[in-house]
Design an enzyme around this catalytic site. Structure first.
Site, PDB file in Angstrom:
ATOM      1  N   HIS A 120      34.327 -13.827  18.928  1.00 27.07           N
ATOM      2  CA  HIS A 120      34.237 -13.694  20.388  1.00 27.07           C
ATOM      3  C   HIS A 120      32.985 -14.400  20.917  1.00 27.07           C
ATOM      4  CE1 HIS A 120      36.545  -9.838  19.488  1.00 27.07           C
ATOM      5  NE2 HIS A 120      37.321 -10.441  20.343  1.00 27.07           N
ATOM      6  N   GLN A 138      50.218  -3.985  25.880  1.00 23.03           N
ATOM      7  CA  GLN A 138      50.555  -4.875  24.772  1.00 23.03           C
ATOM      8  C   GLN A 138      50.667  -4.145  23.432  1.00 23.03           C
ATOM      9  OE1 GLN A 138      46.822  -7.152  25.588  1.00 23.03           O
ATOM     10  NE2 GLN A 138      46.775  -7.485  23.385  1.00 23.03           N
ATOM     11  N   GLY A 196      40.953 -17.379  21.423  1.00 23.30           N
ATOM     12  CA  GLY A 196      40.789 -17.800  20.029  1.00 23.30           C
ATOM     13  C   GLY A 196      42.104 -18.291  19.430  1.00 23.30           C
ATOM     14  N   LYS A 197      41.987 -19.300  18.553  1.00 22.00           N
ATOM     15  CA  LYS A 197      43.182 -19.815  17.882  1.00 22.00           C
ATOM     16  C   LYS A 197      43.688 -18.854  16.813  1.00 22.00           C
ATOM     17  CE  LYS A 197      42.474 -24.808  18.200  1.00 22.00           C
ATOM     18  NZ  LYS A 197      42.378 -26.035  17.381  1.00 22.00           N
ATOM     19  N   VAL A 210      36.790 -18.119  13.629  1.00 17.41           N
ATOM     20  CA  VAL A 210      35.529 -17.949  12.887  1.00 17.41           C
ATOM     21  C   VAL A 210      35.829 -17.075  11.673  1.00 17.41           C
ATOM     22  CG1 VAL A 210      33.164 -17.062  12.995  1.00 17.41           C
ATOM     23  CG2 VAL A 210      34.160 -18.212  14.986  1.00 17.41           C
ATOM     24  N   LEU A 247      37.631 -13.464  11.167  1.00 15.38           N
ATOM     25  CA  LEU A 247      37.027 -12.304  11.827  1.00 15.38           C
ATOM     26  C   LEU A 247      38.041 -11.696  12.798  1.00 15.38           C
ATOM     27  CD1 LEU A 247      33.335 -13.377  12.545  1.00 15.38           C
ATOM     28  CD2 LEU A 247      34.384 -12.459  10.455  1.00 15.38           C
ATOM     29  N   SER A 248      38.105 -10.383  12.778  1.00 11.59           N
ATOM     30  CA  SER A 248      39.042  -9.652  13.630  1.00 11.59           C
ATOM     31  C   SER A 248      38.523  -8.238  13.826  1.00 11.59           C
ATOM     32  CB  SER A 248      40.416  -9.591  12.951  1.00 11.59           C
ATOM     33  OG  SER A 248      41.211  -8.578  13.534  1.00 11.59           O
ATOM     34  N   ARG A 305      40.241  -5.737  13.850  1.00 13.74           N
ATOM     35  CA  ARG A 305      40.996  -4.843  12.964  1.00 13.74           C
ATOM     36  C   ARG A 305      40.484  -4.871  11.523  1.00 13.74           C
ATOM     37  NH1 ARG A 305      45.449  -6.215  16.775  1.00 13.74           N
ATOM     38  NH2 ARG A 305      46.027  -4.241  17.741  1.00 13.74           N
TER      39      ARG A 305
HETATM   40  O1  PAF Z   1      43.310 -11.334  22.352  1.00 15.69           O
HETATM   41  C1  PAF Z   1      43.014 -10.284  22.954  1.00 15.69           C
HETATM   42  O2  PAF Z   1      41.985  -9.665  22.726  1.00 15.69           O
HETATM   43  C2  PAF Z   1      43.993  -9.732  23.987  1.00 15.69           C
HETATM   44  O3  PAF Z   1      45.310  -9.960  23.601  1.00 15.69           O
HETATM   45  C3  PAF Z   1      43.733 -10.260  25.394  1.00 15.69           C
HETATM   46  C4  PAF Z   1      43.957 -11.765  25.491  1.00 15.69           C
HETATM   47  C5  PAF Z   1      42.314  -9.930  25.828  1.00 15.69           C
HETATM   48  C6  PAF Z   1      44.697  -9.592  26.393  1.00 15.69           C
HETATM   49  O4  PAF Z   1      44.548  -8.212  26.385  1.00 15.69           O
END
Ligand code: PAF
Length: 275
Positions: free
Chosen positions: A33, A57, A144-145, A173, A181-182, A184
């Site tokens: 990020h 989502q 991010g990709k 990254v 990196l995530s 989760r």
């Molecule tokens: O990638 C994310 O963190 C989310 O899907 C986003 C783009 C912020 C939408 O909630």
């Protein structure tokens, strides 16, 4: 850094700003990020980050309730990164009534790969991103990709709705051992964390095989799935696709990406590599 909890507050700040770059996030920020925030700075006079864990989502049974919320630490990281504004709305601010109007991305883009395993996920993403675009009125937005399909859906949404915003993808990254990196990753036990870089290793192997001339897409995908399963993973998919639209490549296509999603214990990891 100014923190705005209301749409009115962010809009007032935006009205005073020049060129604005938007970096939407769900918080629990990591170096991936922060790299986007740094990249954003190069495209605008002011950088607006958002933190909002978007219920729309997540499917029932997914990790909406337990998604890591680390607001104080996130604010410190954003301030150090030189972000000018943070938009961190409550759910009531973003969804004061049920969101009955939603963006429905086409099934051939949003019903495949992750969309097949998380039906409705990209509807929720596209809807909140459209709202954030309307609220922030930014000139450019960065994603991010690592969430490759998400980036494609957002790009196409912006294009088909003629949104006056440029969409930029930031490189994934990785940790020193290759793990993308995530947020989760924090769910992984120590043993799972040690095992997690296997996903990147397998994607690298598939990408190398394609670069060396293999065109047996199905064979490469199947080999990767079997290798993950042999190490105790439960793969949702390993798929070679065209970068531009994530559709199936023909034997002559170049410009590919290999994408994977797999469960390690109770954690679902996704990753991809452009070939
Ligand atoms: O990638 C994310 O963190 C989310 O899907 C986003 C783009 C912020 C939408 O909630």
């Amino acid at each position: 850094m100014q923190i705005h909890e209301t749409i009115a507050g962010l809009r007032a700040a935006r009205a005073r700003a020049g060129r604005v770059a938007l970096v939407p996030t769900m918080g629990n920020l990591h170096d991936g990020h922060i790299a986007l925030m740094t990249q954003a700075r190069a495209h605008a006079d002011e950088v607006v980050a958002t933190i909002f864990v978007n219920r729309l989502q997540f499917r029932p049974g997914e990790d909406f309730e337990t998604y890591p919320r680390t607001f104080e630490a996130d604010c410190e990281k954003l301030a150090v990164a030189g972000v000018d504004h943070l938009f961190a709305p409550t759910e009531a601010e973003m969804y004061p009534q049920p969101q009955t109007y939603q963006i429905e991305p086409p099934p051939e883009q949003a019903g495949i790969l992750d969309g097949e395993f998380r039906p409705g996920h990209f509807r929720g993403v596209a809807t909140v991103v459209m709202k954030l675009f309307q609220i922030a009125q930014a000139d450019v937005a960065l994603f991010g990709k690592k969430d490759y399909q998400q980036l494609m859906v957002i790009r196409n949404m912006a294009c088909e709705f003629n949104l006056p915003i440029e969409i930029i993808g930031g490189e994934t990254v990785r940790a020193a051992d290759g793990l993308a990196l995530s947020s989760r990753n924090g769910y992984l036990s120590a043993a799972e964390r040690a095992q997690a870089p296997l996903l990147y290793k397998i994607l690298t192997k598939v990408a190398d095989a394609v670069r060396s001339g293999s065109r047996d897409w199905a064979g490469l995908e199947q080999g990767a799935v079997l290798e993950l399963q042999a190490s105790g993973w439960i793969p949702d998919y390993v798929a070679l696709r065209k970068k531009v639209d994530l559709q199936l490549p023909s034997a002559h296509d170049s410009g590919l990406v290999v994408l994977a999603a797999a469960r390690l214990g109770s954690t679902r990891l996704i990753d991809n590599l452009e070939v």
